[in-house]
Motif scaffolding. Sequence first.
Motif: not given
Length: 357
Positions: A114, A103-105
């Motif tokens: 996101d 998960r990468r904002a």
Amino acid sequence: MSSPIPVPTSPAPDILRCAYMELVVTDLARSREFYVDVLGLVVTEEDDEAIYLRSFEEFIHHNLVLRKGPVAAVAAFSFRVRSPEDVDAAEAFYTELGCPTDRRAGGFVKGIGDSLRVVDPLGFPYEFFYETTHVERLAWRYDLQSPGALVRLDHFNQVTPEVPRAVGFMESLGFRVTEDIRDDQGTVYAAWIRRKPTVHDTAMTGGDGPRMHHVAFATHEKHNIIAICDKLGALRLSDHIERGPGRHGVSNAFYLYLRDPDGHRVEIYTQDYYTGDPDNPLVSWDVHDNQRRDWWGNAVVPSWYTDASLVLDLEGNVQPVVKRAEPSELEETIGADGFSYTRKGETTEGFKLGHQL
Ligand code: XXG
Ligand code: FE2
């Protein structure tokens, strides 16, 4: 045959549509010539590593990312979800299944916020996002559009060894089946599944996988597809045409398949039908119906059945390809003697002259 994939207790994310594909290409300049100069996709942004492209009706940042890399492959099949919370839902859903997730904002690519990337239980790299930069929708900019203008991303197509298992999983993710190809022994060769109300957002094609069969862009009308063929002919680039133009049986759409400089397959597609009602009827085609894949009965070239692109895991390594155990549609309909036109209860003898590949 492997066991069915369990249905998670976490609710599935509300997926809106297929949104973009991230393709790894080995020569960015050559790919740019194909996708920008020949096909006319719009460049939203580019740098030395990647080109972000969109279709004329799109308002999100891109529908295709071309990224320079050592091995031609697919880095992500990306889907837009209805709300930021649906990215959380996707994370819970795939975590419960024990899938690798990241998960990468700030997102994995420019123009997308996101995001969650996963390797799904079928081995495909999927992405889910809501946040994106809005860009100008160029639908009215006829001054910029060529006669072959690509106006929307329509669908993906995935190759997987066990179609029913893949479809069962995708149904648990909220997809509905619109059409399929099967035989009277119960083998399912392919299935088309949707979230948006068209025939599909993706399809599961039976074969050695996980691999990517094609990514499809829509034109407004059939004549736009003919214009693309004419342009390729005029540029002496007809070798990029693999199959078509023609009319599909499945989906009823008009089509053309091209191969890009790395061999990634791109379909140009137009005029399928509305499927949004809850009781939209399933259309099942017999694998021996010669009009299923081409409504005019034209033979499908073997490469269309055998060739597909590799896919990557979350670290950028090529995912191993598993052989299909069930019969393949190519063997079923073309067979050892190399003829593609079959009729139930008849040998291929009578068709040798007319339908030799
Ligand atoms: O989009 C599609 C396809 O998956 O590319 C192929 C619709 C129909 C077909 S088929 O060749 O089965 O008619
Ligand atoms: Fe397609």
